[in-house]
Scaffold this motif. Structure first.
Motif, PDB file in Angstrom:
ATOM      1  N   ASN A 130      10.482  13.643  12.041  1.00 33.14           N
ATOM      2  CA  ASN A 130      11.576  13.984  12.951  1.00 33.14           C
ATOM      3  C   ASN A 130      12.674  12.957  12.780  1.00 33.14           C
ATOM      4  O   ASN A 130      12.390  11.762  12.647  1.00 33.14           O
ATOM      5  CB  ASN A 130      11.096  13.896  14.408  1.00 33.14           C
ATOM      6  N   SER A 157       2.582  19.231  13.096  1.00 36.47           N
ATOM      7  CA  SER A 157       2.717  17.845  13.557  1.00 36.47           C
ATOM      8  C   SER A 157       3.857  17.136  12.835  1.00 36.47           C
ATOM      9  O   SER A 157       4.065  17.340  11.640  1.00 36.47           O
ATOM     10  CB  SER A 157       1.407  17.114  13.267  1.00 36.47           C
ATOM     11  N   ASP A 182       7.083   9.740  10.197  1.00 32.33           N
ATOM     12  CA  ASP A 182       7.542  10.634  11.252  1.00 32.33           C
ATOM     13  C   ASP A 182       8.544  11.634  10.670  1.00 32.33           C
ATOM     14  O   ASP A 182       9.597  11.246  10.161  1.00 32.33           O
ATOM     15  CB  ASP A 182       8.200   9.785  12.349  1.00 32.33           C
ATOM     16  N   ASP A 188       6.025  16.732  19.767  1.00 29.19           N
ATOM     17  CA  ASP A 188       5.369  15.728  18.941  1.00 29.19           C
ATOM     18  C   ASP A 188       3.852  15.856  18.874  1.00 29.19           C
ATOM     19  O   ASP A 188       3.248  15.539  17.866  1.00 29.19           O
ATOM     20  CB  ASP A 188       5.728  14.326  19.433  1.00 29.19           C
ATOM     21  N   ASN A 203      16.471  15.056  18.727  1.00 28.75           N
ATOM     22  CA  ASN A 203      15.408  15.139  17.741  1.00 28.75           C
ATOM     23  C   ASN A 203      15.734  16.245  16.742  1.00 28.75           C
ATOM     24  O   ASN A 203      15.901  17.391  17.143  1.00 28.75           O
ATOM     25  CB  ASN A 203      14.161  15.590  18.509  1.00 28.75           C
TER      26      ASN A 203
END
Ligand SMILES: O=C(O)CCC(=O)C(=O)O
Ligand SMILES: [Fe+2]
Length: 780
Positions: A439, A67, A437, A143, A385
């Motif tokens: 990413n 994740s 996050d 995601d 990304n």
């Protein structure tokens, strides 16, 4: 079908065993603050028919998803991956890679993936490393598992089965998912993990499903070793046990938490060559008693890549606090725009260079990257990304350590196959204040679709004007001189014509001959080198030597590059002598780069080396090696070194030459075998070389898949379809040697790619070799 559900909690979040209620097929108890793992093991026959059909084409499949939400890890689940969907795969047959079935199923399960077929979208993984790994890799940022959750609900759960539906829905909140299949066990293992949170403890089992429940917490059983994890807690098999059984056990764990953190960011401004900066909160290795090195493993979608040539320059690397590029998937086309490529992207393993003075202060390392041209879009920008890398210390554990039989073992993560089997990975926790996050969303400038009209009109106009100018110039020459006119051109006209021709001739010919005629190197004087590393006679050593006459015989394996096999290069007495004088001097080996710098890295080269004294016997060997090469000018034998390899020791593939760019370098190598004891493995492999000679006598000295020395027509140089076999592995035969030239004789300073070689791992016994390298002018 088997289920194993494990709760792992910190000591302070323990629950009373007496608070657990075990009934017929269920367990319940108070809520738990814990990490939860749910593993389901299915036999092939329990899967839907289309999945069975797909798996019949597959030898091995490992899907790993991580994740992008930052989360803490606990207990046995400390391994980390860059966030996204990773797929590692080996087909049953080479032709199965053309089948679109795997990609179709991946898309059905995980959503909109950019996967066409393994042949088009996957990249190859290396087969020359020491650990087992699969053949192909695919990655895509992803995601969440929302699509998988719906897919599982539709395909795995019967309509009235609410427990199954609940489980499928919970998949959408998991932080990690592993799916593994191999054609040997014929079983599919699916493991999902939910991060540390309050969990309800109420589990019912199905009549024909074995369900094990574990509630565990860290502990230290006696004799816990540094590569092991200790746990204690309660185990219950639903339907069998009437009360939980207490357990205390230790198991080897390949992955541990390094208790340090890192964060990742792109330096501003981004431009088309963005720099990824890793900020690491400590330079201290996790273990002082084993050799550890810090690495970053990146999975870069194809819109962004690292340039292996840029990352091959030591000085440049060091200025970025990087030590070396340890692996980059191949090929990485440096020129192709994103829309002209099908493969997913590339993976990169970089060794980082922590500050030389260890300490708890934060430091940074910078990774230079490059963006590809993306398809034009509205507004002049596209967004891509880029996942944060996984950052970990790789430490060598003691000889004999094995990481097998662990109930929580996790392998096939992409980077673990690039390290030796005794490596312990200590993971840094990714994350920084307020940022969850993992990413990077970056904005890439692209051609603005609203402005394409201007660009195409402008380009056409510039091309037309240029063309008109050239036509005008040519025409004016023609008008003035006339075609075939006898009137001689004036001096100034001649000059103008010449200038005109030169103006175009030079760039045009350079362009047309690019890649065909490499530049010759100028003849330069000898650069400054450390003479103590050369076997140069000085003072009283110059007394004439009396060496016994040469007793060797030579066999040419290849002429370009020149590779010569030498039988009886050393006599028995010389071998004994070399061994005697080396034995007290052996020390862990270093890797040398162009004679300037040395460093130690047991992942690349794991052996002991001795720089041996120049006794008379040694000087005779030096002289033999020198005269073997025809007494070329400007050539010196380097000081001789012996090296000893024990079980599992090796030297990874490398060139002996660093660079020939200055016209000087390590021009040739002899690998001489001094002594072996009870040896298995340890051959010297040249994977890019081809043997042209017949099996007889070569299969005595090189590995042949199917040697039949009595049959002169047996041919181990070709495959069944007549294609030549590339790759030659010399066996370690004491007294014999192989000699090769490292550089092409064409004066361009280019080395022979075919001389890439490795000392393969010794599987059993020991091997002592002798390096005789010659340093000098590349062409004389
Ligand atoms: O030990 C071997 O087989 C190869 C050694 C080698 O290539 C080297 O020391 O440069
Ligand atoms: Fe070598």
């Amino acid at each position: 079908m088997r289920h194993r559900i494990t709760f792992f909690h910190r000591n302070e979040h323990g629950i009373e065993p007496s608070s657990l209620e075990i009934r017929d097929r269920s367990i319940s108890g108070p809520d738990l603050v814990a990490v939860r793992e749910h593993r389901v093991t299915l036999a092939l026959e329990e899967l839907p028919a289309e999945l069975q059909e797909l798996l019949h084409e597959i030898h091995e499949l490992h899907i790993r998803w991580s994740s992008p939400q930052a989360h803490d890890t606990l207990g046995p689940w400390t391994s980390r991956l860059p966030p996204g969907l990773h797929t590692f795969y080996t087909p049953q047959t080479a032709s199965a890679t053309d089948s679109v079935r795997l990609c179709t199923q991946l898309r059905a399960a995980f959503g909109d993936l950019d996967c066409l077929s393994p042949a088009e979208s996957f990249t190859k993984l290396p087969t020359d490393r020491f650990s087992h790994s699969t053949a192909f890799q695919y990655f895509q940022p992803l995601d969440a598992l929302t699509n998988l959750s719906t897919y599982a609900e539709q395909y795995a759960c019967n309509s009235g089965d609410l427990d199954c539906k609940k489980w499928a829905q919970e998949l959408g909140n998991a932080v990690s998912l592993d799916l593994s299949y191999d054609a040997i066990s014929h079983a599919v293992k699916i493991t999902a993990i939910w991060s540390e949170q309050r969990q309800q403890l109420l589990i019912d089992s199905y009549p024909d499903h074995r369900t094990e429940i574990g509630i565990l917490t860290p502990d230290s059983p006696p004799h816990l070793e540094s590569h092991e994890l200790g746990v204690t807690g309660l185990l219950t098999v639903l339907g069998e046990d009437t009360k939980p059984s207490p357990v205390l056990f230790a198991f080897p764990s390949r992955h541990k938490d390094a208790s340090s953190t890192f964060s990742s960011s792109f330096l501003r401004p981004l431009g088309l060559h963005p720099t990824l900066q890793l900020r690491i909160n400590s330079g201290n290795p996790p273990s002082q008693d084993s050799s550890c090195s810090l690495h970053a493993y990146l999975t870069l979608p194809r819109s962004i890549f690292a340039d292996k040539y840029q990352l091959g320059d030591e000085l440049f690397l060091s200025s970025k606090n990087l030590s070396a590029l340890r692996y980059i998937s191949q090929p990485v086309d440096l020129e192709a725009p994103d829309y002209a490529m099908n493969s997913w992207g590339s993976s990169v393993l970089l060794e980082l260079q922590p500050p030389s003075i260890q300490g708890e202060s934060p430091w940074t390392a910078e990774i230079p990257l490059h963006l590809r041209y993306l398809s034009p879009g509205e507004g002049g920008y596209s967004s891509i990304n880029v996942p944060w890398p996984a950052v970990f210390w790789a430490c060598n554990t003691e000889e004999g350590t094995k990481f097998v039989n662990s109930p929580f073992d996790r392998a096939n993560l992409g980077y673990d196959g690039l390290f030796g089997p005794r490596t312990l990975f200590w993971h840094l926790t990714p994350g920084s204040e307020g940022k969850s996050d993992l990413n990077h969303q970056i904005r890439v400038p692209v051609l603005d679709l609203n402005k394409t009209q201007w660009v195409s009109t402008g380009t056409t106009a510039v091309v037309l004007v240029g063309f008109a100018y050239i036509v005008f110039k040519l025409a004016s020459v023609y008008w003035r001189r006339g075609y075939g006119s006898q009137k001689p051109a004036t001096k100034s006209e001649k000059k103008k014509h010449l200038a005109f021709v030169l103006l175009f001739y030079d760039p045009v010919t350079k362009y047309l001959t690019a890649g065909q005629e490499p530049q010759l190197l100028p003849r330069t004087p000898r650069p400054q080198i450390n003479e103590s590393l050369l076997a140069i006679d000085a003072g009283n050593e110059t007394a004439p030597l009396s060496c016994s006459p040469d007793a060797y015989s030579v066999h040419i394996l290849s002429k370009a590059p020149l590779v010569v096999y030498i039988e009886n290069f050393l006599s028995l007495d010389e071998r004994e002598h070399l061994f005697q004088i080396s034995e007290p001097l052996f020390e862990p080996s270093t890797i040398t780069n162009d004679g300037d710098k040395t460093q130690h890295n047991a992942l690349v080269r794991d052996s002991e080396v001795a720089l041996i004294p120049r006794t008379d016997v040694v000087r005779c060997i030096e002289e033999r090696a020198r005269s073997f090469q025809g007494w070329r000018d400007d050539l010196w034998i380097e000081r001789l070194r012996t090296q000893r390899y024990g079980p599992s020791q090796h030297y990874t593939h490398h060139f002996d030459w660093g660079s020939g760019a200055r016209g000087w370098g390590r021009v040739s190598s002899f690998m001489v075998w001094v002594k072996t004891h009870d040896i298995e493995g340890g051959g010297t492999e040249f994977p890019r070389l081809q043997r042209n000679g017949p099996d007889q006598p070569w299969c005595r000295w090189v590995e042949c898949p199917d040697p039949d020395l009595a049959n002169p027509s047996n041919d181990n140089t070709k495959k069944e379809d007549g294609e030549p076999i590339t790759g030659v592995t010399f066996k370690a035969v004491p007294g014999n040697a192989v000699f090769w030239e490292n550089f092409r004789p064409d004066g361009t300073g280019r080395g022979w790619e075919e001389t890439w070689h490795a000392g393969l791992p010794v599987r059993k016994g020991t091997k002592v070799g002798l390096n005789v390298w010659s340093w000098g002018r590349l062409t004389s």
